[in-house]
Design an enzyme around this catalytic site. Structure first.
Site, PDB file in Angstrom:
ATOM      1  N   ASP A 151     -10.159   1.709 -19.175  1.00  0.00           N
ATOM      2  CA  ASP A 151     -11.580   1.613 -18.836  1.00  0.00           C
ATOM      3  C   ASP A 151     -12.424   2.460 -19.776  1.00  0.00           C
ATOM      4  OD1 ASP A 151     -13.660   0.597 -17.395  1.00  0.00           O
ATOM      5  OD2 ASP A 151     -13.285   1.745 -15.575  1.00  0.00           O
ATOM      6  N   SER A 159     -13.300  -3.835 -16.828  1.00  0.00           N
ATOM      7  CA  SER A 159     -13.704  -5.143 -16.277  1.00  0.00           C
ATOM      8  C   SER A 159     -15.204  -5.357 -16.400  1.00  0.00           C
ATOM      9  CB  SER A 159     -13.300  -5.222 -14.801  1.00  0.00           C
ATOM     10  OG  SER A 159     -13.725  -4.057 -14.115  1.00  0.00           O
ATOM     11  N   TRP A 161     -21.811  -6.886 -10.924  1.00  0.00           N
ATOM     12  CA  TRP A 161     -20.414  -6.595 -10.620  1.00  0.00           C
ATOM     13  C   TRP A 161     -19.993  -7.218  -9.293  1.00  0.00           C
ATOM     14  CZ3 TRP A 161     -15.852  -6.417 -11.891  1.00  0.00           C
ATOM     15  CH2 TRP A 161     -14.858  -5.591 -11.359  1.00  0.00           C
ATOM     16  N   LYS A 215     -16.075   8.106 -17.097  1.00  0.00           N
ATOM     17  CA  LYS A 215     -16.094   7.253 -18.293  1.00  0.00           C
ATOM     18  C   LYS A 215     -17.504   6.770 -18.613  1.00  0.00           C
ATOM     19  CE  LYS A 215     -16.340   3.023 -16.135  1.00  0.00           C
ATOM     20  NZ  LYS A 215     -16.915   1.709 -16.516  1.00  0.00           N
TER      21      LYS A 215
END
Length: 325
Positions: free
Chosen positions: A242, A133, A11, A186
């Site tokens: 997300d 993302s 990331w 999430k």
């Protein structure tokens, strides 16, 4: 503007690649092997075929990464406090903005990342960067949208202007807490979806995602108060967006981890975790979310079921019974 990205995992490296088209970026890692590999190959092993431009300067010493206008923290949440103390020891300037790009809840304190940073670096302006993302898509410079949450509107607008590019659509929000609650939970729900994946159809999968939204709202409300819940946060990229991508795509590490646990043939979640090479934030967050729900006296049955599966070795059958009913 020079931007420092702390954390050269998939990331952090993807963020550095994405921002390096028109800016000078410092990419810091404390892992010497990763440092040497990137320096030699100008590519991350975690992001194949995604070259790192010469605009990205890779550093091993954190002192070499603090001379920037903005510092993006893309480190694991459980390491965040330690890294912030290191920044403090480097006499980080008070005008340097901190952008959080990590997701989770600190296990030892049950604090969100912004609460950790505000404790250690109270004088630095703060923003949160979150949304759907996957690192590999960001590194390939495919289009994506994110939310930048900042309680200082002037700073927020400045950061959006600096970070937004042709392939990046940034939405400004002031809801720092709500964005982080969504971002943390999430990953737990993605593990839950991985557990039921392959056992049931899309109808059950959709129902589980819908119930997950209810648990996000419950914790969000408990943190900010019912009257301060922002529907735009819940329905925006950093929450619904997300949640959907993390709970449905096989590129999701947490979804894949949940699937492996469900089909482990006797191996414990800890064993499966130790065999992998990636950070599974949902594993740590499952315990933190369960403990935080207990502290705030709210019911989060999906989080509780995943916590008991991962930490108390509840059977897959009993876990699935909770998740689908």
């Amino acid at each position: 503007m020079v931007i420092s990205v702390l954390g050269a995992g998939a990331w952090g490296t993807a963020i550095a690649i994405s921002l390096s088209g028109k800016k000078n970026v410092i990419l810091w890692t404390r892992n010497k092997a990763i440092f040497e590999s990137i320096k030699e190959k100008r590519e991350s092993d975690k992001l194949p075929d995604c070259p790192i431009s010469d605009n990205v300067s890779v550093k091993l010493a954190i002192e070499d990464a603090v001379n920037a206008s903005v510092i993006i923290l893309a480190v694991p949440t459980q390491s965040l406090r330690e890294i912030c103390h290191q920044l403090n020891d480097c006499n980080l300037k008070k005008n340097v903005a901190i952008i959080l790009a990590c997701k989770g809840i600190e296990k030892s304190t049950l604090k969100l990342p912004s609460e950790v940073v505000n404790e250690v670096l109270p004088n630095n302006p703060l923003a949160v960067f979150s949304g759907p993302s996957f690192a590999i898509e960001v590194a390939r410079k495919l289009p994506y949208s994110m939310v930048l949450a900042c309680q200082n509107e002037v700073l927020g607008l400045k950061l959006v202007s600096e970070l937004q590019q042709e392939n990046i659509k940034l939405y400004l929000s002031s809801d720092v807490i709500g964005i982080q609650v969504c971002a943390a939970l999430k990953n737990v729900f993605a593990i839950a979806c991985g557990v039921v994946l392959g056992r049931f159809g899309f109808n059950a999968h959709a129902a589980l995602i819908t119930k997950s939204m209810s648990e996000i709202k419950a914790l969000y409300s408990a943190k900010v108060g019912d009257g301060n819940v922002d529907i735009n946060t819940l329905l925006g990229p950093a929450c619904l967006g997300d949640l959907v991508v993390t709970c449905t795509s096989l590129n999701s590490r947490n979804l894949s981890f949940g699937s492996k646990v469900a089909n482990s043939n006797g191996s414990s979640a800890q064993q499966i975790l130790s065999e992998g090479k990636s950070v599974i934030e949902g594993f740590n967050t499952a315990k933190s979310a369960f403990d935080l729900a207990e502290k705030l006296k709210i019911k989060m049955p999906i989080c509780e079921a995943i916590y008991r599966l991962l930490y108390e070795n509840t059977s897959i059958e009993d876990t699935i019974s909770v998740l689908v009913n």
